[in-house]
Design an enzyme around this catalytic site. Structure first.
Site, short mmCIF file in Angstrom:
data_model
loop_
_atom_site.label_atom_id
_atom_site.label_comp_id
_atom_site.label_asym_id
_atom_site.label_seq_id
_atom_site.Cartn_x
_atom_site.Cartn_y
_atom_site.Cartn_z
N GLY A 12 -12.95 -3.80 0.10
CA GLY A 12 -12.04 -2.74 0.37
C GLY A 12 -11.35 -3.03 1.83
N ASP A 13 -10.29 -2.48 2.27
CA ASP A 13 -9.69 -2.51 3.61
C ASP A 13 -8.88 -3.81 3.73
OD1 ASP A 13 -10.90 -0.25 4.53
OD2 ASP A 13 -12.75 -1.33 4.76
N LYS A 16 -4.17 -3.28 0.98
CA LYS A 16 -3.64 -3.12 -0.23
C LYS A 16 -2.10 -1.85 0.12
CE LYS A 16 -7.39 -1.25 -1.92
NZ LYS A 16 -8.21 -1.84 -1.05
N GLY A 40 -8.33 4.52 2.37
CA GLY A 40 -7.05 5.12 2.90
C GLY A 40 -6.15 3.84 3.08
N ARG A 145 -20.52 16.37 -17.12
CA ARG A 145 -19.65 17.22 -18.05
C ARG A 145 -19.62 18.60 -17.58
NH1 ARG A 145 -22.39 15.25 -23.60
NH2 ARG A 145 -24.09 15.27 -22.08
N THR A 302 -9.73 5.80 6.93
CA THR A 302 -10.63 7.01 6.51
C THR A 302 -11.30 7.72 7.44
OG1 THR A 302 -9.93 6.47 4.17
CG2 THR A 302 -11.59 8.17 4.88
N LEU A 334 -3.37 -13.38 7.81
CA LEU A 334 -3.60 -14.74 8.22
C LEU A 334 -3.25 -14.63 9.76
CD1 LEU A 334 -3.88 -17.62 7.20
CD2 LEU A 334 -1.39 -17.50 6.83
N ASP A 335 -2.53 -13.94 10.34
CA ASP A 335 -2.21 -14.25 11.87
C ASP A 335 -3.36 -13.81 12.54
OD1 ASP A 335 -1.54 -11.47 10.64
OD2 ASP A 335 -1.41 -10.97 12.66
#
Length: 432
Positions: A12-13, A16, A40, A145, A302, A334-335
């Site tokens: 994650g992070d 996206k 987030g 359920r 988040t 990449l920076d």
């Protein structure tokens, strides 16, 4: 008509939100298909920062339809707060812009309370690192359920019957096991009646709407939350989230057939980060890790928690290509690597005398892994203003090529900063 799925390829992070935002301009519909407000997406648009937890980030485009699929679990208080925050910034969300699946499940007040109580009861070495937002307990009720769905808000009698049955069990746990006060049903019912009044115009059948959009020849973009190694089935269990984060769940989490998906883009950070507990073979606990954390502004969108940082894990990336069927990669941050004299990428793991080419399912083995690195020269240059791949330093281009060769997937997008403009698009997945 094209249908593209965007997923995280690490823990994650990965960035996206920005990539989804970039691809949204080519889409007619943007769909969130799993997870909750434990994820987030941070976007920087013309110097303004937006953070989304539930609403698809495509909402910044006024002419797009955003959908929240049945695989998402929704805290209505957080959702409405997000809508109010957008309105305060001059971006009112109208029902024609946002459709919420009637089959999505609701995060109830007792879910977050249970989440925190269970985590607090664990010994220090056994804590999962949950965000405490009720994600796991809500998914447990869904599978058990006994969950309450968004569509139940439209039927007050059904909602109250389900709430009453759930509170009978939850209050027993609170009072007998965790020595906490019982929750009051009337207070929760009144609160959710207010939520229902505001959300009713947004609730509908996302699967039908998606099918209609597909038949009209519209482009559809699916956005996932978290990353591949946090998948409940395929990640570093139990240090995972409570849903399937891989691309296949786009079908389950929104109600669309797999034969309609054309491309799957995996977002990969140029290094690796992880929030919370769990194995992290390439983690750096030295000054290099601190530098990556500081330069990359590595704090959870988040939780605000500091992200653990490490070198790029090529094994994790190859796992993501296999599990998601990735057709391309979007390389972010990449920076941030600029100024590192030497870069390292894990190409395999060492477990005693064994060399492993994939993440093991045994958590104790995963925690004992040592990465086998390949090294390459870095570059001193600032990359943030570069607009063409050919203008990148040769070492940066070599690094990209190494990633492609290791993953056996092409890099289609290169991000060199948080703003939309700081991006090189090599191949638009909607044009394939």
């Amino acid at each position: 008509m094209s249908i593209v799925v965007v997923v995280g390829s690490q823990w994650g992070d990965e960035g996206k939100g920005k990539i989804v935002d970039l691809l949204t301009r080519h889409a007619d519909c943007v769909v969130r298909f799993q997870g909750g407000n434990n994820a987030g997406h941070t976007l920087v648009v013309e110097g303004r920062t937006f953070i989304f937890h539930i609403i698809p980030s495509g909402i910044l485009y006024q002419n797009k339809t955003c959908m929240i699929g049945n695989g998402v679990i929704i805290d209505p208080a957080v959702l409405l707060q997000e809508m109010d925050s957008l309105a305060a910034q001059g971006l009112t969300v109208f029902p024609q812009q946002l459709l919420i699946s009637e089959n999505a499940h609701l995060i109830m007040p007792y879910h977050a309370r249970l989440d925190k109580a269970k985590e607090a009861a664990l010994a220090s070495g056994q804590k999962i690192g949950t965000t405490g937002r009720g994600i796991g307990p809500c998914y447990m009720d869904k599978i058990g359920r006994c969950g309450i769905k968004v569509g139940d808000l439209l039927d007050p009698s059904l909602f109250q019957d389900k709430l009453r049955a759930n509170l009978e069990e939850k209050n027993f746990l609170f009072t007998k096991k965790y020595q906490l006060a019982a929750l009051d049903m009337s207070e929760i019912a009144e609160q959710f009646a207010g939520f229902a009044e505001r959300l009713t115009p947004f609730i509908g059948n996302v699967s039908l709407a998606l099918d209609a959009a597909r038949r009209r020849g519209e482009n559809i973009l699916f956005e996932g939350a978290q990353g591949t190694q946090l998948d409940i089935d395929h990640g570093t269990y139990p240090y995972v989230t409570s849903s399937n984060t891989i691309a296949g769940n786009a079908c389950n989490g929104a109600g669309i057939g797999p034969t309609h998906i054309k491309a799957v883009v995996g977002i990969v950070k140029a290094y690796t980060t992880r929030v919370g507990a769990g194995p992290f073979p390439t983690e750096l606990t030295d000054t290099v890790g601190d530098t990556l954390q500081e330069r990359g502004h590595e704090f959870g969108a988040t939780t605000g928690r500091r992200r653990r940082c490490g070198w790029l894990d090529g094994v994790v990336l190859r796992d993501a290509v296999r599990l998601n069927g990735l057709t391309g990669l979007a390389l972010t941050k990449l920076d941030v690597l600029s100024g590192q004299p030497t870069l390292h990428m894990a190409t395999s793991y060492q477990l005693g005398n064994q060399t492993l080419s994939a993440m093991p399912s045994n958590i104790r083995q995963a925690e004992a892994l040592r990465p086998n690195y390949e090294s390459m020269p870095g570059w001193p240059n600032d990359l943030s203003g570069i607009q063409e791949l050919s203008a990148l330093p040769q070492a940066a281009r070599d690094y990209i090529k190494k990633i492609e060769d290791s993953a056996e997937a092409p890099v289609q997008i290169v991000s060199l900063g948080p703003d939309r403009a700081q991006t090189i698009i090599l191949n638009n997945p909607f044009n394939e």
